[in-house]
Design an enzyme around this catalytic site. Structure first.
Site, PDB file in Angstrom:
ATOM      1  N   HIS A 159       0.816  -1.218   0.000  1.00  0.00           N
ATOM      2  CA  HIS A 159       0.000   0.000   0.000  1.00  0.00           C
ATOM      3  C   HIS A 159       0.848   1.266   0.000  1.00  0.00           C
ATOM      4  CE1 HIS A 159      -3.738  -2.334   1.699  1.00  0.00           C
ATOM      5  NE2 HIS A 159      -3.429  -2.665   0.459  1.00  0.00           N
TER       6      HIS A 159
ATOM      7  N   ASN B 275      -3.218 -12.903  15.533  1.00  0.00           N
ATOM      8  CA  ASN B 275      -4.109 -11.745  15.645  1.00  0.00           C
ATOM      9  C   ASN B 275      -4.699 -11.702  17.046  1.00  0.00           C
ATOM     10  OD1 ASN B 275      -6.322  -9.770  15.192  1.00  0.00           O
ATOM     11  ND2 ASN B 275      -5.778 -10.049  13.044  1.00  0.00           N
TER      12      ASN B 275
HETATM   13  P1  OAD Z   1      -7.309  -3.250  10.331  1.00  0.00           P
HETATM   14  O1  OAD Z   1      -7.477  -2.101  11.257  1.00  0.00           O
HETATM   15  O2  OAD Z   1      -8.420  -3.545   9.390  1.00  0.00           O
HETATM   16  O3  OAD Z   1      -7.045  -4.586  11.170  1.00  0.00           O
HETATM   17  C1  OAD Z   1      -6.095  -4.642  12.191  1.00  0.00           C
HETATM   18  C2  OAD Z   1      -6.151  -6.046  12.782  1.00  0.00           C
HETATM   19  O4  OAD Z   1      -5.152  -6.158  13.771  1.00  0.00           O
HETATM   20  C3  OAD Z   1      -7.474  -6.388  13.452  1.00  0.00           C
HETATM   21  O5  OAD Z   1      -7.850  -7.716  13.101  1.00  0.00           O
HETATM   22  C4  OAD Z   1      -7.157  -6.292  14.950  1.00  0.00           C
HETATM   23  O6  OAD Z   1      -7.943  -7.176  15.715  1.00  0.00           O
HETATM   24  C5  OAD Z   1      -5.713  -6.727  14.942  1.00  0.00           C
HETATM   25  N1  OAD Z   1      -4.887  -6.219  16.058  1.00  0.00           N
HETATM   26  C6  OAD Z   1      -5.003  -5.061  16.748  1.00  0.00           C
HETATM   27  N2  OAD Z   1      -3.998  -4.930  17.622  1.00  0.00           N
HETATM   28  C7  OAD Z   1      -3.217  -6.033  17.463  1.00  0.00           C
HETATM   29  C8  OAD Z   1      -2.004  -6.474  18.061  1.00  0.00           C
HETATM   30  N3  OAD Z   1      -1.378  -5.766  18.999  1.00  0.00           N
HETATM   31  N4  OAD Z   1      -1.480  -7.659  17.654  1.00  0.00           N
HETATM   32  C9  OAD Z   1      -2.099  -8.403  16.698  1.00  0.00           C
HETATM   33  N5  OAD Z   1      -3.247  -8.043  16.102  1.00  0.00           N
HETATM   34  C10 OAD Z   1      -3.796  -6.864  16.472  1.00  0.00           C
HETATM   35  O7  OAD Z   1      -5.928  -3.034   9.565  1.00  0.00           O
HETATM   36  P2  OAD Z   1      -5.436  -3.725   8.218  1.00  0.00           P
HETATM   37  O8  OAD Z   1      -5.885  -5.135   8.151  1.00  0.00           O
HETATM   38  O9  OAD Z   1      -3.986  -3.436   8.102  1.00  0.00           O
HETATM   39  O10 OAD Z   1      -5.681   0.569   3.567  1.00  0.00           O
HETATM   40  O11 OAD Z   1      -6.217  -2.878   7.137  1.00  0.00           O
HETATM   41  C11 OAD Z   1      -6.001  -3.142   5.777  1.00  0.00           C
HETATM   42  C12 OAD Z   1      -6.075  -1.858   5.001  1.00  0.00           C
HETATM   43  O12 OAD Z   1      -7.310  -1.193   5.285  1.00  0.00           O
HETATM   44  C13 OAD Z   1      -5.005  -0.828   5.397  1.00  0.00           C
HETATM   45  O13 OAD Z   1      -3.788  -1.024   4.719  1.00  0.00           O
HETATM   46  C14 OAD Z   1      -5.653   0.470   5.003  1.00  0.00           C
HETATM   47  C15 OAD Z   1      -7.026   0.212   5.592  1.00  0.00           C
HETATM   48  O14 OAD Z   1      -8.036   0.987   5.155  1.00  0.00           O
HETATM   49  C16 OAD Z   1      -5.876   1.760   2.995  1.00  0.00           C
HETATM   50  O15 OAD Z   1      -5.929   2.810   3.606  1.00  0.00           O
HETATM   51  C17 OAD Z   1      -5.965   1.672   1.515  1.00  0.00           C
END
Ligand code: OAD
Length: 247
Positions: free
Chosen positions: A125, A219
């Protein structure tokens, strides 16, 4: 809650010939960078992504979009890599030392993997640290922090934009190609700290699952992947990853 790690999962990490790790915002949460979809402090619980993370939002209100990304740029610069990032550096070193292959794919734009010491990181990204002109594509060097104006101007008169992928934009072609090639060739795919709902990144694990090779999720919370991986390890990345990878 952190679950015990099954011995077979530890063995898979210790023995795999080619490991692919895909990370998301969760791995940087313990560095103080908010995730997107967490209900309390996730960015998308406070803001509508359509107002901030699309080309249309930037065209409509470049000042707002630029201010928001510059605020996040400052947040990333002030953060430090955590034990989860560091465990992946050790894992890369161990796999490489035993003659194997290690591919780190990230949806994160914060640069923390590289600052921890990971190399050849595939940024699916883009990066919030590199900006470009939305009109002439020039890459300004040494951008001041914060930016001098919102939006900031290029010498050509265009507006600077962050080098990230917005909703509705294509992923960088070379990054996506590298990710697909690695996911289709690995013998262990690990999904770490991602909600696994944003495609195409969320679909990469299927290139491993469909071949029947080992897959793992780390996760804090359940995701759509949880029931579809060989091992779903519940807990924070900064606690689980160091237990998977003994330095
Ligand atoms: P999300 O915010 O969608 O998901 C974060 C994940 O990490 C969730 O499943 C949480 O439960 C988990 N989580 C939180 N704290 C944690 C920790 N300390 N250890 C392990 N897991 C934890 O973020 P992404 O999946 O990265 O794109 O989101 C994907 C994309 O959506 C991003 O790159 C961004 C966003 O909108 C764009 O902006 C285009």
């Amino acid at each position: 809650m952190t679950t015990p790690i099954p011995a077979e999962a530890l063995r898979a990490v210790a023995d795999a010939g080619h490991i692919v790790v895909l990370t998301g915002a969760g791995i940087s949460a313990e560095s103080g960078i908010p995730t997107f979809r967490d209900a309390i402090d996730g960015f998308w619980s406070q803001y509508d992504p359509r107002d901030l993370a699309t080309p249309e939002a930037f065209a409509r209100d470049p000042e707002l979009v630029t201010r928001w990304y510059d605020m996040r740029r400052g947040m990333c610069a002030a953060a430090s890599p955590n034990a989860g990032h560091q465990a992946l550096v050790h894992l890369q070193q161990q796999v490489t030392a035993r003659g194997g292959r290690f591919t780190l794919l990230t949806q994160n734009i914060d640069g923390l993997h590289q600052r921890a010491g990971s190399t050849e990181v595939v940024e699916l990204h883009g990066s919030i640290l590199r900006w470009r002109c939305a009109t002439c594509a020039a890459h300004p060097q040494d951008l001041p922090m914060p930016l001098p104006s919102f939006p900031a101007s290029c010498a050509c008169g265009g507006h600077l934009r962050p080098g990230v992928v917005w909703f509705g934009e294509a992923l960088p072609e070379s990054a996506l190609e590298a990710a697909v090639e690695a996911a289709a060739a690995c013998d262990l795919f690990m999904s770490v700290g991602t909600s696994a709902v944003v495609y195409p990144a969320a679909g990469l694990i299927d290139l491993a699952n469909d071949r029947g090779v080992a897959t793992m999720e780390v996760n804090r919370d359940p995701t759509p992947l949880t029931g579809r991986v060989s091992w779903a390890l519940t807990g924070c990345a900064g606690e689980v990853l160091p237990r998977l990878v003994t330095p």
